[in-house]
Design a protein around this motif. Structure first.
Motif, PDB file in Angstrom:
ATOM      1  N   GLY A   1     -22.034  -6.406   9.599  1.00 47.18           N
ATOM      2  CA  GLY A   1     -22.445  -5.908   8.294  1.00 47.18           C
ATOM      3  C   GLY A   1     -21.502  -6.395   7.228  1.00 47.18           C
ATOM      4  N   PRO A   2     -21.841  -6.208   5.967  1.00 45.69           N
ATOM      5  CA  PRO A   2     -20.968  -6.612   4.866  1.00 45.69           C
ATOM      6  C   PRO A   2     -19.620  -5.907   4.986  1.00 45.69           C
ATOM      7  CG  PRO A   2     -23.150  -5.967   4.080  1.00 45.69           C
ATOM      8  CD  PRO A   2     -23.063  -5.534   5.499  1.00 45.69           C
ATOM      9  N   GLN A   3     -18.561  -6.581   4.590  1.00 53.11           N
ATOM     10  CA  GLN A   3     -17.219  -6.019   4.695  1.00 53.11           C
ATOM     11  C   GLN A   3     -16.567  -5.890   3.318  1.00 53.11           C
ATOM     12  OE1 GLN A   3     -15.775  -5.196   7.979  1.00 53.11           O
ATOM     13  NE2 GLN A   3     -18.002  -5.350   8.208  1.00 53.11           N
ATOM     14  N   THR A   4     -15.961  -4.736   3.068  1.00 47.75           N
ATOM     15  CA  THR A   4     -15.170  -4.553   1.856  1.00 47.75           C
ATOM     16  C   THR A   4     -13.720  -4.874   2.183  1.00 47.75           C
ATOM     17  OG1 THR A   4     -14.667  -2.251   2.359  1.00 47.75           O
ATOM     18  CG2 THR A   4     -16.695  -2.690   1.095  1.00 47.75           C
ATOM     19  N   MET A   5     -12.875  -4.897   1.161  1.00 51.79           N
ATOM     20  CA  MET A   5     -11.451  -5.086   1.399  1.00 51.79           C
ATOM     21  C   MET A   5     -10.944  -3.992   2.347  1.00 51.79           C
ATOM     22  SD  MET A   5      -9.965  -7.664  -0.176  1.00 51.79           S
ATOM     23  CE  MET A   5      -9.893  -8.676  -1.656  1.00 51.79           C
ATOM     24  N   HIS A   6     -11.435  -2.780   2.151  1.00 55.83           N
ATOM     25  CA  HIS A   6     -10.971  -1.654   2.948  1.00 55.83           C
ATOM     26  C   HIS A   6     -11.391  -1.777   4.410  1.00 55.83           C
ATOM     27  CE1 HIS A   6      -9.985  -0.225  -0.940  1.00 55.83           C
ATOM     28  NE2 HIS A   6     -11.225   0.064  -1.286  1.00 55.83           N
ATOM     29  N   SER A   7     -12.638  -2.172   4.647  1.00 54.05           N
ATOM     30  CA  SER A   7     -13.084  -2.304   6.037  1.00 54.05           C
ATOM     31  C   SER A   7     -12.392  -3.492   6.715  1.00 54.05           C
ATOM     32  CB  SER A   7     -14.610  -2.463   6.108  1.00 54.05           C
ATOM     33  OG  SER A   7     -15.053  -3.583   5.379  1.00 54.05           O
ATOM     34  N   LEU A   8     -12.092  -4.544   5.953  1.00 55.90           N
ATOM     35  CA  LEU A   8     -11.333  -5.664   6.509  1.00 55.90           C
ATOM     36  C   LEU A   8      -9.946  -5.201   6.938  1.00 55.90           C
ATOM     37  CD1 LEU A   8     -12.210  -8.614   4.078  1.00 55.90           C
ATOM     38  CD2 LEU A   8     -12.747  -8.484   6.515  1.00 55.90           C
ATOM     39  N   LYS A   9      -9.302  -4.414   6.063  1.00 57.38           N
ATOM     40  CA  LYS A   9      -7.961  -3.929   6.396  1.00 57.38           C
ATOM     41  C   LYS A   9      -7.999  -2.953   7.570  1.00 57.38           C
ATOM     42  CE  LYS A   9      -6.757  -2.758   2.175  1.00 57.38           C
ATOM     43  NZ  LYS A   9      -5.904  -2.256   1.061  1.00 57.38           N
ATOM     44  N   ALA A  10      -9.072  -2.194   7.676  1.00 57.88           N
ATOM     45  CA  ALA A  10      -9.209  -1.283   8.821  1.00 57.88           C
ATOM     46  C   ALA A  10      -9.297  -2.083  10.121  1.00 57.88           C
ATOM     47  CB  ALA A  10     -10.446  -0.414   8.643  1.00 57.88           C
TER      48      ALA A  10
ATOM     49  N   ARG B   1       2.414  -6.587   9.703  1.00 58.71           N
ATOM     50  CA  ARG B   1       2.564  -7.478   8.545  1.00 58.71           C
ATOM     51  C   ARG B   1       1.781  -6.951   7.347  1.00 58.71           C
ATOM     52  NH1 ARG B   1       1.114 -13.346  10.839  1.00 58.71           N
ATOM     53  NH2 ARG B   1       1.264 -13.833   8.598  1.00 58.71           N
ATOM     54  N   LEU B   2       0.601  -6.402   7.598  1.00 54.77           N
ATOM     55  CA  LEU B   2      -0.215  -5.842   6.518  1.00 54.77           C
ATOM     56  C   LEU B   2       0.485  -4.646   5.889  1.00 54.77           C
ATOM     57  CD1 LEU B   2      -2.998  -5.907   5.056  1.00 54.77           C
ATOM     58  CD2 LEU B   2      -3.768  -4.235   6.740  1.00 54.77           C
ATOM     59  N   ALA B   3       1.061  -3.787   6.723  1.00 58.40           N
ATOM     60  CA  ALA B   3       1.749  -2.600   6.211  1.00 58.40           C
ATOM     61  C   ALA B   3       2.999  -2.978   5.430  1.00 58.40           C
ATOM     62  CB  ALA B   3       2.113  -1.674   7.374  1.00 58.40           C
ATOM     63  N   ARG B   4       3.658  -4.047   5.858  1.00 56.65           N
ATOM     64  CA  ARG B   4       4.893  -4.475   5.205  1.00 56.65           C
ATOM     65  C   ARG B   4       4.624  -5.144   3.856  1.00 56.65           C
ATOM     66  NH1 ARG B   4       6.746  -6.905   9.305  1.00 56.65           N
ATOM     67  NH2 ARG B   4       6.214  -9.034   8.745  1.00 56.65           N
ATOM     68  N   ASN B   5       3.615  -5.995   3.813  1.00 55.67           N
ATOM     69  CA  ASN B   5       3.281  -6.705   2.573  1.00 55.67           C
ATOM     70  C   ASN B   5       1.855  -7.238   2.692  1.00 55.67           C
ATOM     71  OD1 ASN B   5       3.029  -8.344   0.341  1.00 55.67           O
ATOM     72  ND2 ASN B   5       5.043  -9.294   0.547  1.00 55.67           N
TER      73      ASN B   5
ATOM     74  N   ASP C   1     -15.205   3.322   3.996  1.00 54.42           N
ATOM     75  CA  ASP C   1     -13.846   3.672   4.397  1.00 54.42           C
ATOM     76  C   ASP C   1     -13.481   4.989   3.712  1.00 54.42           C
ATOM     77  OD1 ASP C   1     -10.610   1.989   4.068  1.00 54.42           O
ATOM     78  OD2 ASP C   1     -11.250   3.717   5.213  1.00 54.42           O
ATOM     79  N   THR C   2     -13.050   5.966   4.507  1.00 49.93           N
ATOM     80  CA  THR C   2     -12.788   7.284   3.934  1.00 49.93           C
ATOM     81  C   THR C   2     -11.503   7.320   3.114  1.00 49.93           C
ATOM     82  OG1 THR C   2     -11.676   7.926   5.980  1.00 49.93           O
ATOM     83  CG2 THR C   2     -14.011   8.460   5.788  1.00 49.93           C
ATOM     84  N   ARG C   3     -10.562   6.401   3.373  1.00 47.56           N
ATOM     85  CA  ARG C   3      -9.326   6.407   2.613  1.00 47.56           C
ATOM     86  C   ARG C   3      -9.556   5.833   1.225  1.00 47.56           C
ATOM     87  NH1 ARG C   3      -5.325   3.287   0.992  1.00 47.56           N
ATOM     88  NH2 ARG C   3      -6.303   1.413   1.823  1.00 47.56           N
ATOM     89  N   LYS C   4      -9.059   6.534   0.214  1.00 42.97           N
ATOM     90  CA  LYS C   4      -9.229   6.050  -1.151  1.00 42.97           C
ATOM     91  C   LYS C   4      -8.222   4.931  -1.426  1.00 42.97           C
ATOM     92  CE  LYS C   4     -10.958  10.410  -3.050  1.00 42.97           C
ATOM     93  NZ  LYS C   4     -10.743  11.492  -4.038  1.00 42.97           N
ATOM     94  N   PRO C   5      -8.662   3.842  -2.044  1.00 41.81           N
ATOM     95  CA  PRO C   5      -7.745   2.729  -2.318  1.00 41.81           C
ATOM     96  C   PRO C   5      -6.729   3.096  -3.397  1.00 41.81           C
ATOM     97  CG  PRO C   5      -9.853   2.355  -3.389  1.00 41.81           C
ATOM     98  CD  PRO C   5     -10.025   3.579  -2.527  1.00 41.81           C
ATOM     99  N   THR C   6      -5.547   2.496  -3.317  1.00 42.91           N
ATOM    100  CA  THR C   6      -4.535   2.694  -4.353  1.00 42.91           C
ATOM    101  C   THR C   6      -4.885   1.844  -5.563  1.00 42.91           C
ATOM    102  OG1 THR C   6      -3.153   0.879  -3.561  1.00 42.91           O
ATOM    103  CG2 THR C   6      -2.793   3.062  -2.579  1.00 42.91           C
ATOM    104  N   THR C   7      -4.264   2.128  -6.697  1.00 44.65           N
ATOM    105  CA  THR C   7      -4.546   1.340  -7.902  1.00 44.65           C
ATOM    106  C   THR C   7      -4.168  -0.134  -7.722  1.00 44.65           C
ATOM    107  OG1 THR C   7      -4.276   3.283  -9.303  1.00 44.65           O
ATOM    108  CG2 THR C   7      -4.147   1.141 -10.385  1.00 44.65           C
ATOM    109  N   PRO C   8      -3.005  -0.467  -7.141  1.00 44.92           N
ATOM    110  CA  PRO C   8      -2.709  -1.885  -6.909  1.00 44.92           C
ATOM    111  C   PRO C   8      -3.772  -2.574  -6.055  1.00 44.92           C
ATOM    112  CG  PRO C   8      -0.701  -0.613  -6.705  1.00 44.92           C
ATOM    113  CD  PRO C   8      -1.828   0.381  -6.812  1.00 44.92           C
ATOM    114  N   GLU C   9      -4.311  -1.863  -5.054  1.00 42.70           N
ATOM    115  CA  GLU C   9      -5.372  -2.446  -4.226  1.00 42.70           C
ATOM    116  C   GLU C   9      -6.628  -2.689  -5.060  1.00 42.70           C
ATOM    117  OE1 GLU C   9      -4.277  -0.579   0.173  1.00 42.70           O
ATOM    118  OE2 GLU C   9      -5.637   0.494  -1.169  1.00 42.70           O
TER     119      GLU C   9
END
Length: 263
Positions: A88-97, A107-111, A159-167
């Motif tokens: 299915g289509p992927q958002t930035m959030h689902s990709l990161k999940a 590496r994702l968590a670090r930067n 994705d149930t987690r709300k994205p941060t403003t920088p994201e």
């Protein structure tokens, strides 16, 4: 046509040698023929059990790129690998999940800049497709049309987690080139959390952008902002135009700019 040697060179020993060699070849052919018949039978049985299985495609030579997607070692290969397997289509959030379940999680968590830059480069090079806030592999529509993906899979998992403003900022800038803070705000209108923060503090976005610039998360140029990879791409384009004597006014831009704007 095989030509026999002159009579003077033809000996019983030579004829015996040919006969032995011929019998060896015949024995090998018989064994290979039996093996071929056995393998054909197995493949035929598989085809009957799984009519939709493309045996020829499975047996196709494995390319270096295919191997890289099976065992990705870089951010671009990882993003392509996830999208190539997505149903299915992927958002930035689902990709990161999805990334959180791989060896890239730390590496994702670090930067996360490497991830965002990879998505930006793949989008700008046309290696993945972006529609609104979702991303697809180039063969996604083909897989849907071929029946490899059910229509219900087109419904995007949230994705149930709300994205941060920088994201949110990085998502907004990806594939857009340089944007002013006002253009970023305009694109984020409708996000309740962001709208609330801007309503409480109109300077909120400037504070976030300042921190992102300090951390090399975005690049600032004449009051506008872009992802590092897109800023670098536009800088290379400008240098190429200068070197070739092509004016930027007549040169197609990699990332279109809003009418009347400069960077």
């Amino acid at each position: 046509m095989v030509t026999a040697p002159p009579e003077s060179l033809l000996t019983i020993s030579k004829v015996r040698e040919w006969k032995v060699e011929r019998d060896i070849v015949a024995a090998k052919v018989a064994v290979l023929s039996e093996t071929l018949t056995e393998l054909d039978g197995k493949l035929q049985a598989v085809s009957e059990m799984f009519p939709d299985l493309d045996v020829e495609k499975i047996a196709a030579p494995v390319t270096a790129k295919a191997l890289a997607l099976e065992n990705p070692k870089t951010w671009p290969d990882l993003v392509l690998s996830i999208l190539s397997k997505a149903t299915g289509p992927q958002t930035m959030h689902s990709l990161k999940a999805s990334i959180a379940e791989t060896e890239f999680a730390e590496r994702l968590a670090r930067n996360a800049n490497g991830f965002y830059n990879a998505v930006s480069r793949l989008t700008s090079r046309g290696e993945i497709e972006r529609v609104g806030d979702t991303f697809y592999s180039l063969d996604f529509r083909e897989r849907v049309e071929a029946g490899g993906i059910g229509i219900s899979a087109l419904e995007m998992a949230q994705d149930t987690r709300k994205p941060t403003t920088p994201e949110l900022v990085l998502e907004t800038l990806t594939g857009q080139g340089y944007l002013t803070p006002k253009q970023i705000v305009d694109r984020l209108k409708g996000n309740e959390d962001f709208d609330e923060k801007i309503a409480r503090n109109p300077q909120y976005l400037y504070t976030v952008l300042g921190r992102m610039v300090a951390r090399n998360g975005v690049v600032k140029n004449n009051g506008k902002y872009a992802t590092p990879s897109e800023a670098a791409a536009m800088e290379r384009e400008e240098k190429t135009d200068e070197a070739t004597g092509v004016g930027t006014a007549n040169s197609p831009m990699l990332f279109p700019q809003p009418s009347g704007s400069r960077h």
